[in-house]
Design an enzyme around this catalytic site. Sequence first.
Site, short mmCIF file in Angstrom:
data_model
loop_
_atom_site.label_atom_id
_atom_site.label_comp_id
_atom_site.label_asym_id
_atom_site.label_seq_id
_atom_site.Cartn_x
_atom_site.Cartn_y
_atom_site.Cartn_z
N HIS A 1 -61.77 30.34 -52.44
CA HIS A 1 -61.95 31.77 -52.72
C HIS A 1 -61.78 32.58 -51.44
O HIS A 1 -62.49 32.40 -50.47
CB HIS A 1 -63.34 32.02 -53.33
N TYR B 1 -70.52 39.77 -58.24
CA TYR B 1 -71.95 40.06 -58.06
C TYR B 1 -72.19 41.46 -58.62
O TYR B 1 -71.56 42.42 -58.17
CB TYR B 1 -72.32 40.04 -56.59
N PRO C 1 -81.08 32.52 -54.17
CA PRO C 1 -79.69 32.06 -54.24
C PRO C 1 -78.63 33.15 -54.08
O PRO C 1 -77.43 32.85 -54.02
CB PRO C 1 -79.61 31.43 -55.64
N LYS D 1 -76.73 30.37 -49.91
CA LYS D 1 -76.95 29.74 -48.60
C LYS D 1 -77.76 28.44 -48.64
O LYS D 1 -77.78 27.68 -47.67
CB LYS D 1 -77.69 30.72 -47.67
N TYR E 1 -71.49 35.63 -45.38
CA TYR E 1 -71.25 34.88 -46.62
C TYR E 1 -70.41 33.63 -46.36
O TYR E 1 -70.72 32.55 -46.88
CB TYR E 1 -70.55 35.79 -47.65
P1 FAD Z 1 -83.15 19.05 -53.01
O1 FAD Z 1 -81.81 19.24 -53.59
O2 FAD Z 1 -84.32 19.68 -53.67
O3 FAD Z 1 -83.37 17.48 -52.91
C1 FAD Z 1 -84.64 16.91 -52.62
C2 FAD Z 1 -84.71 15.53 -53.24
O4 FAD Z 1 -85.96 14.95 -52.90
C3 FAD Z 1 -84.65 15.59 -54.76
O5 FAD Z 1 -83.68 14.68 -55.23
C4 FAD Z 1 -86.06 15.21 -55.19
O6 FAD Z 1 -86.08 14.53 -56.44
C5 FAD Z 1 -86.52 14.34 -54.04
N1 FAD Z 1 -87.98 14.28 -53.88
C6 FAD Z 1 -88.87 15.28 -54.07
N2 FAD Z 1 -90.12 14.85 -53.83
C7 FAD Z 1 -90.02 13.56 -53.48
C8 FAD Z 1 -90.98 12.58 -53.12
N3 FAD Z 1 -92.29 12.85 -53.08
N4 FAD Z 1 -90.55 11.33 -52.83
C9 FAD Z 1 -89.21 11.03 -52.86
N5 FAD Z 1 -88.26 11.92 -53.20
C10 FAD Z 1 -88.66 13.19 -53.49
N6 FAD Z 1 -78.48 27.22 -53.76
C11 FAD Z 1 -77.34 27.88 -53.75
O7 FAD Z 1 -76.73 28.01 -52.68
N7 FAD Z 1 -76.83 28.42 -54.92
C12 FAD Z 1 -77.49 28.24 -56.14
O8 FAD Z 1 -77.02 28.68 -57.17
C13 FAD Z 1 -78.69 27.55 -56.18
N8 FAD Z 1 -79.39 27.37 -57.36
C14 FAD Z 1 -80.56 26.67 -57.35
C15 FAD Z 1 -81.30 26.47 -58.52
C16 FAD Z 1 -82.51 25.79 -58.52
C17 FAD Z 1 -83.30 25.59 -59.80
C18 FAD Z 1 -83.03 25.28 -57.29
C19 FAD Z 1 -84.35 24.53 -57.26
C20 FAD Z 1 -82.28 25.45 -56.12
C21 FAD Z 1 -81.06 26.15 -56.13
N9 FAD Z 1 -80.28 26.35 -54.96
C22 FAD Z 1 -79.15 27.04 -54.96
C23 FAD Z 1 -80.68 25.81 -53.71
C24 FAD Z 1 -79.95 24.52 -53.41
O9 FAD Z 1 -79.72 23.81 -54.58
C25 FAD Z 1 -80.84 23.78 -52.46
O10 FAD Z 1 -80.94 24.55 -51.27
C26 FAD Z 1 -80.36 22.37 -52.14
O11 FAD Z 1 -80.48 21.55 -53.27
C27 FAD Z 1 -81.17 21.81 -51.00
O12 FAD Z 1 -80.92 20.46 -50.85
P2 FAD Z 1 -82.06 19.49 -50.35
O13 FAD Z 1 -81.42 18.14 -50.30
O14 FAD Z 1 -82.71 20.05 -49.16
O15 FAD Z 1 -83.19 19.53 -51.49
C1 PHB Z 2 -73.23 29.30 -58.47
O1 PHB Z 2 -72.03 29.18 -58.75
O2 PHB Z 2 -74.09 28.58 -59.01
C2 PHB Z 2 -73.65 30.33 -57.50
C3 PHB Z 2 -72.68 31.05 -56.83
C4 PHB Z 2 -73.08 32.01 -55.91
C5 PHB Z 2 -74.41 32.27 -55.71
C6 PHB Z 2 -75.37 31.55 -56.39
C7 PHB Z 2 -74.98 30.57 -57.30
O3 PHB Z 2 -74.77 33.24 -54.83
#
Ligand code: FAD
Ligand code: PHB
Length: 389
Positions: free
Chosen positions: A72, A200, A292, A296, A384
């Site tokens: 994009h 957006y 979100p 980021k 961004y």
């Molecule tokens: P996570 O992806 O949360 O991974 C952590 C892992 O640790 C998980 O697999 C979990 O099961 C595991 N875990 C937890 N507790 C324990 C434990 N006690 N013991 C062992 N394992 C454990 N970001 C965007 O940029 N755009 C979005 O649209 C967006 N949508 C999101 C929607 C939701 C519902 C959520 C919750 C987050 C969203 N995010 C989004 C944020 C993005 O997904 C996260 O920043 C990203 O997943 C971070 O990665 P991580 O590996 O740090 O954490």
């Molecule tokens: C998504 O595609 O899930 C998405 C894209 C942009 C955002 C958040 C979520 O800012």
Amino acid sequence: MRTQVAIIGAGPAGLLLGQLLHKHGVDNVILENRSAEYVLGRIRAGVIEQGTADLLDQVGAAARMQSEGLVHDGTEICFGGARHRIDFRALTGKVVTVYGQTEITRDLMEKRTVAGAKTIYEATDVSLYDFDGAKPRVRYRKDGKQHEIECDFIAGCDGYHGVSRQSVPAKSIQSYERVYPFGWLGILSETPPVSEELIYVRHERGFALCSMRSPTRSRYYIQCSIEDDVEQWSDDCFWDELKRRLDEEAASTIVTGPSIEKSIAPLRSFVAEPMRFGSLFLAGDAAHIVPPTGAKGLNLAASDVHYLSEALVDFYQSRSAGALDRYSARALARVWKAERFSWWMTSLLHRLPGASPFEERMQLAELEYLVSSEAASRALAENYVGLPY
Ligand code: FAD
Ligand code: PHB
């Protein structure tokens, strides 16, 4: 069992760290409390910065993203019923890739399996010991049995609700938090995206976002109340509400269809400082959350892991702890920039409950300024597409 780095959590942060360490010969084990299928079922982020894409490339996990990801060059901001384009390529020379977090996770899991590196799924009751002493250890239960891993370092990559941050004594950690009084209701559908680029939307009825996963799969979000239950939103209600918030052209051309996933995400800004406690290092959502709106969250998890893997590799190669000592400050400097940008994008585009008519007009005036000033558009675009590491 003994390993050099015990990683808690097999989300993007844990899996990417595991592969970066493995590539440099640093032995590691990942403990994940869910099953691999459950982890792959979570629909989350979609926008990948070039820095994150480069890291995936470094560990050989970028092939599918390079062939299936959508490049994009810009995005659209819609307010007052009209769309305005922010041209990332013209303003910054950089672009982003739209490719789902689920797919990144799948690609990293596959790489890990091929490398023969150990991930223990469904490891329950994970607990951390002696990370401020000489013999850090992690215990867990698997198939009814208790296990222990001895290690040099523990990487807490277990997300916001994980055990790692919670294992740190409250007096050693400072947290900063804002919980927003609204959420995002998101759906995934097997329908072509309404536009080639993300839209957006700021609307009196609330924020909306048109995103995608492929030319045949769309991801849409609308601002909802945090009290809402996903069950009360039928697909028809969702599409009707989304259309009300879009500009006329998008509302009349959007293709609707049954949802294949529907969920509500709360919006939160959160930072825990520092990100290191003896031999325990936090990375990704375990240390910080962004709403979100700025796309980021996943990208910040990747930049943390980049700094952490560099520091750990440096330690094993040169026995110097300098980079490990600098990890927290280095990661936090980037975290706060992303926190600011995500908070600003959220404030700019959402209906803020309790906002006065003056504040609503200021929001519109700020949007007008943003799309008419090249400097303001460039500032948005630079943040961004991702600030340099
Ligand atoms: P996570 O992806 O949360 O991974 C952590 C892992 O640790 C998980 O697999 C979990 O099961 C595991 N875990 C937890 N507790 C324990 C434990 N006690 N013991 C062992 N394992 C454990 N970001 C965007 O940029 N755009 C979005 O649209 C967006 N949508 C999101 C929607 C939701 C519902 C959520 C919750 C987050 C969203 N995010 C989004 C944020 C993005 O997904 C996260 O920043 C990203 O997943 C971070 O990665 P991580 O590996 O740090 O954490
Ligand atoms: C998504 O595609 O899930 C998405 C894209 C942009 C955002 C958040 C979520 O800012």
